[in-house]
Design an enzyme around this catalytic site. Sequence first.
Site, mmCIF file in Angstrom:
data_model
loop_
_atom_site.group_PDB
_atom_site.id
_atom_site.type_symbol
_atom_site.label_atom_id
_atom_site.label_comp_id
_atom_site.label_asym_id
_atom_site.label_seq_id
_atom_site.Cartn_x
_atom_site.Cartn_y
_atom_site.Cartn_z
ATOM 1 N N GLU B 50 0.894 -1.795 0.169
ATOM 2 C CA GLU B 50 0.023 0.335 -0.164
ATOM 3 C C GLU B 50 0.638 1.672 0.112
ATOM 4 O O GLU B 50 0.259 2.470 -0.375
ATOM 5 C CB GLU B 50 -0.969 -0.031 1.262
ATOM 6 C CG GLU B 50 -1.960 -0.977 1.607
ATOM 7 C CD GLU B 50 -1.960 -2.328 1.643
ATOM 8 O OE1 GLU B 50 -1.072 -2.606 2.073
ATOM 9 O OE2 GLU B 50 -2.712 -3.286 1.643
ATOM 10 N N GLN B 113 -9.005 -6.149 11.506
ATOM 11 C CA GLN B 113 -8.218 -5.248 10.952
ATOM 12 C C GLN B 113 -8.882 -3.817 10.654
ATOM 13 O O GLN B 113 -9.274 -3.100 10.005
ATOM 14 C CB GLN B 113 -8.303 -5.554 9.562
ATOM 15 C CG GLN B 113 -7.634 -6.598 8.675
ATOM 16 C CD GLN B 113 -7.365 -6.856 7.724
ATOM 17 O OE1 GLN B 113 -8.312 -6.744 6.561
ATOM 18 N NE2 GLN B 113 -6.014 -7.568 7.093
ATOM 19 N N LYS B 162 -17.469 -0.619 5.889
ATOM 20 C CA LYS B 162 -17.698 -1.292 5.117
ATOM 21 C C LYS B 162 -19.497 -1.754 4.736
ATOM 22 O O LYS B 162 -20.055 -1.403 2.951
ATOM 23 C CB LYS B 162 -17.169 -3.415 5.592
ATOM 24 C CG LYS B 162 -17.859 -4.087 3.548
ATOM 25 C CD LYS B 162 -17.418 -5.462 4.631
ATOM 26 C CE LYS B 162 -17.371 -6.548 3.581
ATOM 27 N NZ LYS B 162 -16.536 -7.571 3.725
ATOM 28 N N MET B 477 23.954 8.989 2.355
ATOM 29 C CA MET B 477 24.245 10.493 3.109
ATOM 30 C C MET B 477 24.566 9.865 4.152
ATOM 31 O O MET B 477 25.515 10.914 5.041
ATOM 32 C CB MET B 477 22.885 10.961 2.672
ATOM 33 C CG MET B 477 22.973 12.812 3.022
ATOM 34 S SD MET B 477 23.989 13.616 2.340
ATOM 35 C CE MET B 477 22.555 14.309 1.122
#
Lengths: 157, 565
Positions: B50, B113, B162, B477
Amino acid sequence: MENEAGALSRVAGLFSARGYNIESLTVAPTEDPSLSRMTLVTRGSEEIIEQITKQLNKLIDVVKLIDLTEGAHIEREMMLVKVKAATGTEARSEINRLVEIFRGNIIDVTPSNYTIELTGTGDKLDAFIKSVGYDEILETVRSGVSGIARGEKSLSL
Amino acid sequence: MELTGAEIFIRCLEDEGVKYVFGYPGGAVLHIYDAIYKQDKVEHVLVRHEQAATHAADGYARSSGKPGVVLVTSGPGATNAITGIATAYMDSIPMVVFTGQVPTSLIGNDAFQEVDSVGITRPCVKHNFLVKDVTKLAETIKKAFYVATTGRPGPVVVDIPKDITAEKTEYHYPKRIKMRSYNPVVKGNKRQIQKAVDMMLSAKRPMVYSGGGVILDRGAKPLTDMIRQLGFPITNTLMGLGAYPATDKQFLGMLGMHGTYEANMAMHNCDVLIAIGARFDDRVTGNIEKFCPTAKIIHVDIDPASIAKNVKVDIPIVGGVSNVLKEMLVLLNESGKSPEKKALAEWWKQIEEWRSVDCLKYDTESELIKPQYVVESLYNVTKGNAFVTSDVGQHQMWAAQFYKFDKPYRWINSGGLGTMGFGLPAAMGAQFANPKDTVACITGEGSIQMCIQELSTCLQYGLPLKIVCLNNRFLGMVRQWQEFFYQGRYSMSYMDALPDFVKLAEAYGHIGMRIEKPEDVVPALEEAMGKYKNRLVFMDFVTDQTENVYPMIPAGAGLNEMILV
């Protein structure tokens, strides 16, 4: 502010994320139920207050914002305080006198204590607490400051 | 006819003109994915993580000027997206992120979830919404796009439980939306603009410093027109590269921590500083106490909170950069005046002296591949026309210094948040937005591994990205700072056990190349752009391990206190 779930946490979150202090904060719906009115007390240099003002204005839920300290204004805070006041003692009479002087109300009485309601500026409430004495106080609850501009000026849409 | 929330969602995207949604399915968004399956107007791009969905949408937005759109599921879908949302927030990129949520009846129950997506994203979004009523869904989506794309742009999250996606209602997508609490200023105050023009005309040592705001507000043309007419020197921030043509003589290069000597010295010594769509970031100003000590400052920005946040300004102008610049140009022409020629010529003489230091010079005789040479070669081979994304670190700075961007939208990097792993997925988004153009991702062996799984997405969608990996076997770096400020104690900055990137690229179905000698750099790039034009090519350049980014302003120093080579 929009009277929306989460609006308050956006304000609180902004203050903690940017390291500003909130001294007090009061919020409740207004006569227009879609709007809430918040009075927030904070401290900082002119630059910091300017930045806080701008950042608050950026929040989508903030509809209108004014800095009351820029003009004449009225601040009020309400306090409920429970103090020791046993029946028949000199302390009880002293509390009665103080409540009168400070123009408070005794709103609950038991044989051992009083519950007092007092409204005024933060300073006045502080002074009352000091006069009663910390040892005599069982519990205090303060509303935080609500503010409004004096005179013709009004914060409305 | 009544539609389900999921169908309404798709219709809204359609009506909003969304072409691509970058996302990843999961339990809470199954109704939406079913609706996606049944239509062919909005194309869904399936990423492999994601975070990459948000970066891809971000790259799409930065390279096209249109908002990026993301769809992820609840819980881990949302938390994985956070890095990308915060990246977009720091760089003011318009993006709308839809997160699935557990059904409203389960919210707050620690359901499977479940995460408080609105709460967890609050500090890194411009605004967010939780939709609790299907009849409000379309209006909320309209608001989300409106807020994300207007004013100072930014990401907006819409959290959709949902059950809302299953419930039905009539569909109506509002054409316009008004929000009483959100009215961004577009036009600048005319009197302030006049004052600014007067100050600009009276300047003896003017300097223009423009940032990402110019790109976001499509202000490159009015900016270029005005600066050319005035003959002023100009520098761009890391986010602003491409707003003014880098090959133009008036351009002094990037400023700031790794900016050019001439840009930083001109900043430090100017008498009038014109800041346009820039926010005086700490990487730009260096020590704020020592910043532009002799300058009067004009600051144009759409966000009033950006003005006087870090630096006090003399003439603040709140407004859209494009509008203000156009208005400035009109007033300038009406005045019939031009800047004092003699003073300006003297100023340019001084600047040319600084420029002659040639602060970006590097060893061109080396037998090792110099990273700067790779970027320069990429610039030459692509004729400066590529869309270039980068990750974060030394390679990012070399890309910014050595790829000369003449046009806006072509330089895509995570400037504010500094997100490693951004480059590859952002390049995917840029390629979707610009299918015919060359999209290159300049990266390092550290950064590329943070989103390497997207090579799989690239195969699925046939994205012919050109990955330019400057592989110095170090987190460069970090290594540079450890060399300069930690007496060479290279704590955890060595990349041990690196994969064979050639085999890795091949395993993902792409072309892999390992380039070890300077003379092979250009041929490899030419092959990647020529023979393998239509394939993703992973070029693993084995570069000099000890090369540092110069110039450098150490922390706490002023812009005139650069470390040169």
